[in-house]
Design a protein around this motif. Sequence first.
Motif, short mmCIF file in Angstrom:
data_model
loop_
_atom_site.label_atom_id
_atom_site.label_comp_id
_atom_site.label_asym_id
_atom_site.label_seq_id
_atom_site.Cartn_x
_atom_site.Cartn_y
_atom_site.Cartn_z
N GLU A 1 44.73 47.75 32.68
CA GLU A 1 45.76 47.50 33.42
C GLU A 1 44.38 47.42 35.12
OE1 GLU A 1 48.85 49.57 35.19
OE2 GLU A 1 48.75 50.29 33.71
N GLU B 1 33.34 36.34 42.86
CA GLU B 1 32.74 36.16 44.19
C GLU B 1 31.63 36.92 44.10
OE1 GLU B 1 36.44 37.22 46.18
OE2 GLU B 1 37.11 35.93 45.23
N VAL C 1 39.09 48.35 43.03
CA VAL C 1 37.88 47.44 42.70
C VAL C 1 36.72 48.18 43.62
CG1 VAL C 1 37.93 45.68 43.87
CG2 VAL C 1 36.67 45.71 41.96
N THR D 1 43.25 43.34 35.45
CA THR D 1 44.14 42.50 35.53
C THR D 1 44.36 42.90 37.19
OG1 THR D 1 44.21 42.58 33.38
CG2 THR D 1 45.81 40.72 34.58
N ARG D 2 45.07 43.83 37.35
CA ARG D 2 45.64 44.04 38.76
C ARG D 2 44.76 44.03 39.67
NH1 ARG D 2 46.12 48.62 41.43
NH2 ARG D 2 44.48 50.14 40.14
N GLN D 3 43.17 44.40 39.62
CA GLN D 3 42.01 44.22 40.59
C GLN D 3 41.54 43.44 40.16
OE1 GLN D 3 41.37 46.75 43.31
NE2 GLN D 3 42.71 47.99 42.92
N ASP D 4 41.84 42.47 39.92
CA ASP D 4 41.13 40.02 39.91
C ASP D 4 39.31 41.32 39.07
OD1 ASP D 4 43.14 39.97 39.64
OD2 ASP D 4 43.27 39.37 41.70
N VAL D 5 39.11 42.03 39.05
CA VAL D 5 38.20 42.64 38.58
C VAL D 5 36.59 41.29 38.08
CG1 VAL D 5 36.30 43.89 37.31
CG2 VAL D 5 38.39 45.05 38.02
N GLU D 6 38.13 40.01 37.41
CA GLU D 6 36.73 39.16 36.81
C GLU D 6 36.64 38.60 37.82
OE1 GLU D 6 37.05 35.51 34.00
OE2 GLU D 6 38.41 36.87 33.72
N ASP D 7 37.24 38.21 38.90
CA ASP D 7 37.10 37.02 40.17
C ASP D 7 36.43 37.95 41.20
OD1 ASP D 7 38.73 35.31 38.69
OD2 ASP D 7 41.25 36.10 40.00
N VAL D 8 36.39 39.05 41.41
CA VAL D 8 35.69 39.04 42.60
C VAL D 8 34.06 39.83 42.27
CG1 VAL D 8 35.02 41.55 43.43
CG2 VAL D 8 37.85 41.61 43.23
N ALA E 1 35.90 36.47 30.03
CA ALA E 1 35.56 37.39 31.07
C ALA E 1 33.90 37.45 31.83
CB ALA E 1 36.66 38.78 31.31
#
Length: 245
Positions: free
Chosen positions: A85, A98, A58, A88-95, A129
């Motif tokens: 994948e 932030e 990400v 989800t794996r890289q937590d793109v939404e959360d990143v 998302a």
Amino acid sequence: KLIVVTNNVQGTGKSTCARGIHHLLQAHDFRTALVESDPNAPRIQDGFYLDMGDQPEVSELVDILENVEALVLDVNSGSFDDFSEFFTRQDVEDVMMELEVEITFVVPIVEDVKTLESVVRIAETFGEAGEFVTIATPVGYDEFKTWEGSAAQRAMQHLNATEIAMPEVNETVLNEIESRSLDFASALEGRWELPRFLMNEVQGWMLSFNAELEWATDALLPDRVAIEKDGEFKSSYGGGVALGA
């Protein structure tokens, strides 16, 4: 703003949509980047490439976003699982949250069974998302299934998606482009190098598409234009005015 153009079915107009949105952002004076994930897609000047099959980090998106106000990510056909994948794996939404970067998913649609199934899957996977825009593209398929009243349309309406339509391309223009061994997305990118009559036709189509995209500016443009929309620039929205006209 992170704008993800996705539909897992080939030939739905993803690259054309991505280039149209990229052009719209530039026309509104945003610094923007177009990121391809298809190794065979036509490259644009100063564009980027990420191979979803290689599961990028990400941080690669973040590095690009540090220098632009909007990033358009063209997810290539057949790579939905890889992109999901990665997301989800890289937590793109959360990143992105932030970084205060909003996400919009742009979903090209055609009247086809597999395409509409892909739309439902996109809604189920990314429904929480971000915002959604569907673009009806003038492409025909043998497995005809109408969009109106379909499960795919209901899924997108549940997500408050904005529905717009891509203008049709004159058949003569398409034949002229194909005679030069180009697809339409490549012709859009290299339109200034086409013969004048063809360049004018392609540019005119681009302006028509931009006019349609104007109906989705709340989802496609970063926040500062939304503020201007309620002020002195309000008159340039909602009426489908062609940019540059």
